[in-house]
Design an enzyme around this catalytic site. Structure first.
Site, PDB file in Angstrom:
ATOM      1  N   ASP A   1       0.848  -1.184   0.000  1.00 34.21           N
ATOM      2  CA  ASP A   1       0.000   0.000   0.000  1.00 34.21           C
ATOM      3  C   ASP A   1       0.890   1.243   0.000  1.00 34.21           C
ATOM      4  OD1 ASP A   1      -3.197   0.604   1.081  1.00 34.21           O
ATOM      5  OD2 ASP A   1      -1.719   2.223   1.125  1.00 34.21           O
TER       6      ASP A   1
ATOM      7  N   ASN B   1     -12.729  -2.766   2.316  1.00 39.47           N
ATOM      8  CA  ASN B   1     -13.710  -1.687   2.368  1.00 39.47           C
ATOM      9  C   ASN B   1     -14.567  -1.714   1.109  1.00 39.47           C
ATOM     10  OD1 ASN B   1     -12.603  -0.616   4.820  1.00 39.47           O
ATOM     11  ND2 ASN B   1     -10.931   0.244   3.602  1.00 39.47           N
TER      12      ASN B   1
ATOM     13  N   GLN C   1     -14.687   3.103   0.684  1.00 36.04           N
ATOM     14  CA  GLN C   1     -13.826   2.518  -0.346  1.00 36.04           C
ATOM     15  C   GLN C   1     -13.331   3.616  -1.264  1.00 36.04           C
ATOM     16  OE1 GLN C   1     -15.812  -0.362  -2.839  1.00 36.04           O
ATOM     17  NE2 GLN C   1     -13.926  -1.039  -3.827  1.00 36.04           N
TER      18      GLN C   1
ATOM     19  N   HIS D   1     -10.030  -4.986  -3.292  1.00 37.02           N
ATOM     20  CA  HIS D   1      -8.724  -5.206  -2.664  1.00 37.02           C
ATOM     21  C   HIS D   1      -8.952  -5.568  -1.215  1.00 37.02           C
ATOM     22  CE1 HIS D   1      -9.799  -0.930  -2.534  1.00 37.02           C
ATOM     23  NE2 HIS D   1      -9.183  -0.845  -1.360  1.00 37.02           N
TER      24      HIS D   1
ATOM     25  N   HIS E   1      -6.884  -5.413   2.393  1.00 35.91           N
ATOM     26  CA  HIS E   1      -5.696  -4.903   3.075  1.00 35.91           C
ATOM     27  C   HIS E   1      -5.237  -6.007   4.032  1.00 35.91           C
ATOM     28  CE1 HIS E   1      -6.660  -0.472   2.312  1.00 35.91           C
ATOM     29  NE2 HIS E   1      -7.843  -1.040   2.088  1.00 35.91           N
TER      30      HIS E   1
END
Ligand code: DGP
Length: 128
Positions: free
Chosen positions: A35, A97, A104, A110, A112
């Site tokens: 990230d 999210n 989001q 995706h 995390h």
């Protein structure tokens, strides 16, 4: 169910190689990379290569091969980070999210994977 996939979202551009990422794992159907705004010592994003907007979109519409590959990729990242509790690691958190209430930012599925410090409670208690 109807999702419109935005082919110009930032993760679609990463998948097309139009912008770089710091890759940690690539499989047939999935990609994992760091990230850009890490919130923990380890903060990895895992995305499917297919055009899925949210977790529910992927879970309900992806092929069995895509789903198996994605789940395995998430597990492999945890293993590579050395954070598996069952192997003596200190644990991790996986979150995804979705939509407005989920806040989001990027409309390509995706998860995390965050680890490397005590992450605290999952959510702050909502104001009364
Ligand atoms: P969210 O959609 O709110 O679950 O979070 C999106 C995450 O994506 C956020 O933690 C920051 C990260 N991010 C946004 N743009 C980029 C980018 O260009 N490269 C990388 N590696 N991460 C990004």
């Amino acid at each position: 169910m109807s999702y419109a996939y935005d082919t110009n979202n930032i993760f679609a551009k990463i998948l097309r190689g139009e912008i770089p990422c710091n890759k940690v794992l690539e499989t047939e159907h999935s990609l994992a990379f760091h990230d850009v705004r890490p919130q923990a010592p380890h903060h990895i994003l895992v995305i499917p290569k297919g055009p899925y907007v949210t977790f529910d979109h992927f879970a309900l519409e992806a092929s069995d091969a895509e789903r198996a590959d994605y789940v395995a990729a998430i597990g492999q990242v945890c293993k590579d980070l050395g954070v598996q509790p069952g192997e003596g690691g200190n644990g991790y958190r996986v979150i995804s999210n979705a939509g407005n209430d989920g806040v989001q930012e990027v409309p390509h599925l995706h998860v995390h994977i965050m680890a490397g410090r005590m992450l605290g409670r999952m959510l702050e208690r909502a104001p009364e």
